[in-house]
Design a protein around this motif. Structure first.
Motif, mmCIF file in Angstrom:
data_model
loop_
_atom_site.group_PDB
_atom_site.id
_atom_site.type_symbol
_atom_site.label_atom_id
_atom_site.label_comp_id
_atom_site.label_asym_id
_atom_site.label_seq_id
_atom_site.Cartn_x
_atom_site.Cartn_y
_atom_site.Cartn_z
ATOM 1 N N SER A 1 61.725 13.607 41.593
ATOM 2 C CA SER A 1 61.139 14.040 42.866
ATOM 3 C C SER A 1 62.176 14.839 43.644
ATOM 4 C CB SER A 1 60.665 12.824 43.685
ATOM 5 O OG SER A 1 61.789 12.058 44.036
ATOM 6 N N GLY A 2 61.761 15.383 44.762
ATOM 7 C CA GLY A 2 62.697 16.103 45.620
ATOM 8 C C GLY A 2 62.595 17.604 45.488
ATOM 9 N N GLU A 3 63.570 18.269 46.138
ATOM 10 C CA GLU A 3 63.528 19.724 46.262
ATOM 11 C C GLU A 3 63.549 20.465 44.931
ATOM 12 O OE1 GLU A 3 66.450 21.942 48.699
ATOM 13 O OE2 GLU A 3 65.841 20.523 50.277
ATOM 14 N N GLU A 4 64.413 19.943 44.021
ATOM 15 C CA GLU A 4 64.554 20.598 42.717
ATOM 16 C C GLU A 4 63.212 20.576 41.973
ATOM 17 O OE1 GLU A 4 66.795 22.378 41.512
ATOM 18 O OE2 GLU A 4 66.360 22.426 39.348
ATOM 19 N N LYS A 5 62.546 19.419 42.017
ATOM 20 C CA LYS A 5 61.228 19.307 41.356
ATOM 21 C C LYS A 5 60.249 20.303 41.985
ATOM 22 C CE LYS A 5 57.307 16.307 40.501
ATOM 23 N NZ LYS A 5 56.635 15.055 40.753
ATOM 24 N N ASP A 6 60.184 20.325 43.306
ATOM 25 C CA ASP A 6 59.244 21.232 43.985
ATOM 26 C C ASP A 6 59.487 22.679 43.570
ATOM 27 O OD1 ASP A 6 58.322 19.011 45.235
ATOM 28 O OD2 ASP A 6 59.267 19.411 47.177
ATOM 29 N N LYS A 7 60.783 23.032 43.445
ATOM 30 C CA LYS A 7 61.141 24.410 43.095
ATOM 31 C C LYS A 7 60.669 24.753 41.675
ATOM 32 C CE LYS A 7 65.367 26.501 42.886
ATOM 33 N NZ LYS A 7 66.812 26.393 43.045
ATOM 34 N N VAL A 8 60.930 23.828 40.749
ATOM 35 C CA VAL A 8 60.567 24.093 39.346
ATOM 36 C C VAL A 8 59.037 24.145 39.197
ATOM 37 C CG1 VAL A 8 60.701 23.208 36.980
ATOM 38 C CG2 VAL A 8 62.699 23.070 38.463
ATOM 39 N N VAL B 1 56.765 27.348 37.886
ATOM 40 C CA VAL B 1 55.864 27.273 36.726
ATOM 41 C C VAL B 1 54.460 27.719 37.143
ATOM 42 C CG1 VAL B 1 54.710 25.623 35.175
ATOM 43 C CG2 VAL B 1 57.182 25.520 35.478
ATOM 44 N N ARG B 2 54.002 27.244 38.309
ATOM 45 C CA ARG B 2 52.653 27.601 38.776
ATOM 46 C C ARG B 2 52.557 29.082 39.113
ATOM 47 N NH1 ARG B 2 51.259 22.170 42.382
ATOM 48 N NH2 ARG B 2 50.943 20.850 40.553
ATOM 49 N N GLU B 3 53.610 29.617 39.714
ATOM 50 C CA GLU B 3 53.569 31.046 40.069
ATOM 51 C C GLU B 3 53.542 31.908 38.813
ATOM 52 O OE1 GLU B 3 55.484 30.958 44.542
ATOM 53 O OE2 GLU B 3 56.779 31.572 42.868
ATOM 54 N N ALA B 4 54.312 31.496 37.804
ATOM 55 C CA ALA B 4 54.333 32.274 36.560
ATOM 56 C C ALA B 4 52.946 32.250 35.922
ATOM 57 C CB ALA B 4 55.373 31.707 35.597
ATOM 58 N N PHE B 5 52.306 31.077 35.919
ATOM 59 C CA PHE B 5 50.960 30.978 35.337
ATOM 60 C C PHE B 5 49.981 31.870 36.100
ATOM 61 C CE2 PHE B 5 46.704 29.200 35.639
ATOM 62 C CZ PHE B 5 46.311 29.312 34.316
ATOM 63 N N MET B 6 50.021 31.784 37.437
ATOM 64 C CA MET B 6 49.044 32.531 38.233
ATOM 65 C C MET B 6 49.279 34.043 38.178
ATOM 66 S SD MET B 6 46.782 30.511 39.161
ATOM 67 C CE MET B 6 45.718 31.517 40.170
ATOM 68 N N SER B 7 50.542 34.458 37.985
ATOM 69 C CA SER B 7 50.757 35.906 37.989
ATOM 70 C C SER B 7 50.631 36.499 36.589
ATOM 71 C CB SER B 7 52.118 36.245 38.613
ATOM 72 O OG SER B 7 53.124 35.709 37.815
ATOM 73 N N GLU B 8 50.835 35.696 35.545
ATOM 74 C CA GLU B 8 50.776 36.270 34.193
ATOM 75 C C GLU B 8 49.556 35.788 33.399
ATOM 76 O OE1 GLU B 8 54.632 35.274 32.518
ATOM 77 O OE2 GLU B 8 55.552 35.952 34.401
ATOM 78 N N ASP B 9 49.497 34.495 33.138
ATOM 79 C CA ASP B 9 48.452 33.991 32.226
ATOM 80 C C ASP B 9 47.049 34.067 32.816
ATOM 81 O OD1 ASP B 9 50.175 33.132 30.060
ATOM 82 O OD2 ASP B 9 50.892 31.629 31.478
ATOM 83 N N PHE B 10 46.903 33.593 34.047
ATOM 84 C CA PHE B 10 45.557 33.500 34.607
ATOM 85 C C PHE B 10 44.848 34.864 34.660
ATOM 86 C CE2 PHE B 10 42.454 32.760 38.101
ATOM 87 C CZ PHE B 10 41.686 31.828 37.439
ATOM 88 N N PRO B 11 45.505 35.911 35.213
ATOM 89 C CA PRO B 11 44.816 37.215 35.231
ATOM 90 C C PRO B 11 44.515 37.733 33.823
ATOM 91 C CG PRO B 11 46.936 37.338 36.398
ATOM 92 C CD PRO B 11 46.793 35.941 35.911
ATOM 93 N N ARG B 12 45.399 37.435 32.876
ATOM 94 C CA ARG B 12 45.158 37.892 31.500
ATOM 95 C C ARG B 12 43.864 37.255 30.950
ATOM 96 N NH1 ARG B 12 47.075 35.865 26.664
ATOM 97 N NH2 ARG B 12 48.431 34.353 27.723
ATOM 98 N N PHE B 13 43.733 35.944 31.129
ATOM 99 C CA PHE B 13 42.521 35.274 30.626
ATOM 100 C C PHE B 13 41.269 35.742 31.377
ATOM 101 C CE2 PHE B 13 45.612 32.412 28.714
ATOM 102 C CZ PHE B 13 45.046 32.197 27.471
ATOM 103 N N MET B 14 41.400 35.919 32.704
ATOM 104 C CA MET B 14 40.230 36.379 33.463
ATOM 105 C C MET B 14 39.813 37.775 32.990
ATOM 106 S SD MET B 14 39.357 33.844 35.178
ATOM 107 C CE MET B 14 38.067 34.456 36.220
ATOM 108 N N GLY B 15 40.809 38.582 32.603
ATOM 109 C CA GLY B 15 40.516 39.912 32.059
ATOM 110 C C GLY B 15 39.720 39.799 30.762
ATOM 111 N N TYR B 16 40.108 38.843 29.894
ATOM 112 C CA TYR B 16 39.360 38.658 28.635
ATOM 113 C C TYR B 16 37.910 38.262 28.928
ATOM 114 C CZ TYR B 16 44.033 38.202 26.449
ATOM 115 O OH TYR B 16 45.318 38.396 26.032
ATOM 116 N N PHE B 17 37.742 37.352 29.885
ATOM 117 C CA PHE B 17 36.375 36.896 30.208
ATOM 118 C C PHE B 17 35.549 38.060 30.782
ATOM 119 C CE2 PHE B 17 38.389 32.489 30.846
ATOM 120 C CZ PHE B 17 38.059 32.084 29.561
ATOM 121 N N GLU B 18 36.216 38.848 31.626
ATOM 122 C CA GLU B 18 35.513 39.984 32.241
ATOM 123 C C GLU B 18 35.025 40.957 31.158
ATOM 124 O OE1 GLU B 18 37.897 41.677 35.357
ATOM 125 O OE2 GLU B 18 36.411 43.220 35.761
ATOM 126 N N GLU B 19 35.919 41.242 30.195
ATOM 127 C CA GLU B 19 35.550 42.145 29.102
ATOM 128 C C GLU B 19 34.352 41.603 28.323
ATOM 129 O OE1 GLU B 19 36.400 45.221 27.979
ATOM 130 O OE2 GLU B 19 37.305 45.183 29.975
#
Ligand SMILES: N[C@@H](CCC(=O)N[C@@H](CS)C(=O)NCC(=O)O)C(=O)O
Length: 196
Positions: free
Chosen positions: A136-143, A147-165
Motif C-alpha cells: 500500500s502507499g504512494e509507491e503502489k498508487d503510482k505503479v 499501469v492503468r494509464e498505459a492500458f487506457m492510452s494504448e490497449d483500450f483504443p486499439r481494441f475499440m478500433g477493432y470493434f469499430e471496424e
C-alpha cells in the motif's frame, strides 16, 4: 440427441448463481433474457462467499444448475449453451461461417480481458504480481496509475478500433452481422466492466 433448449428448460427452473454484480455472468443473464429462457437469478452476497466457496465445483462462480440437476461451470460454456438454445437461431447460429466470426470476436474479447486484467488485479491482489500482499502507499498508487494509464492510452483504443471496424464491415449492424449474437453480449459487457 439432447437439444440445448431442452437442457435449459423443465419443470424446475434453471438456476444461475453469481455475485450481485454484472461481471462474467451478465452476458449469460442477457442471453437467457434474449432467448426468453426463464431462470432463477441467484445473487450471493460477498459476505456469504467464504462459506459457500467450498461447496462449489471449482471454487468460483458463476455456477448454473440445469433443471435436470447437472451443474455447469464456466461463463463461456454457459454463454455458448444459451446461445445454442435460442430458438430463433440468432444468438449462436449453427451456420459454421457465422459461428467462426463469433468465435473470433469472443477470442478478441478474451484478449481485451487479459490486457485489462492487471489494471484491476494489481491493486486488488498485488501478491500475484510479485509485490507484497499488503502492498500500500504512494509507491503502489503510482505503479497502479501508470499501469492503468498505459492500458487506457494504448490497449483500450486499439481494441475499440477493432470493434469499430467489425461493426462497419458488417454494415453498421452488430459485430458479426445483422443480428445480435453472444459475441455482442460478451464485448458489450467487457467494455462496460472497464468503463462503468
Ligand atoms: N472462467 C471462469 C472464471 C470464474 C471466476 O474467476 N469467478 C470469480 C468471479 S468473476 C470468482 O468466483 N472469484 C471468487 C474467488 O476466486 O474466490 C468463468 O468465466 O466462469
Amino acid at each position: 440427441m439432447t437439444s440445448a433448449h431442452s437442457l435449459l428448460t423443465g419443470s424446475t427452473p434453471l438456476k444461475l448463481e453469481y455475485f450481485n454484480i454484472e461481471g462474467v455472468a451478465e452476458p449469460v443473464r442477457l442471453a437467457l433474457s434474449v432467448a426468453s429462457i426463464p431462470f432463477d437469478d441467484v445473487r450471493i452476497p460477498f459476505d456469504q462467499w467464504p462459506s459457500k466457496k467450498p461447496s462449489t465445483k471449482h471454487g468460483v462462480l458463476p455456477e448454473m444448475t440445469l433443471p435436470g440437476g447437472e451443474i455447469i461451470t464456466d461463463s463461456m460454456a454457459m454463454l455458448r449453451l444459451v446461445g445454442e438454445a435460442d430458438e430463433e437461431g440468432k444468438l449462436y447460429p449453427s451456420d459454421v461461417a457465422k459461428r467462426v466470426k463469433i468465435e473470433q470476436v469472443l477470442g478478441l474479447v478474451g484478449d481485451l480481458t487479459r490486457a485489462w486484467s492487471p489494471s484491476l488485479y494489481l491493486s486488488m491482489r498485488p501478491g500475484r504480481f510479485g509485490y507484497p500482499a499488503d502492498w500500500s502507499g504512494e509507491e503502489k498508487d503510482k505503479v497502479v496509475k501508470a499501469v492503468r494509464e498505459a492500458f487506457m492510452s494504448e490497449d483500450f483504443p486499439r481494441f475499440m478500433g477493432y470493434f469499430e471496424e467489425l461493426v462497419k464491415e458488417n454494415g453498421d449492424g452488430f459485430l458479426t452481422g445483422e443480428d445480435l449474437t453472444i459475441a455482442d453480449l460478451s464485448a458489450f459487457q467487457q467494455v462496460r466492466f472497464i468503463l462503468p
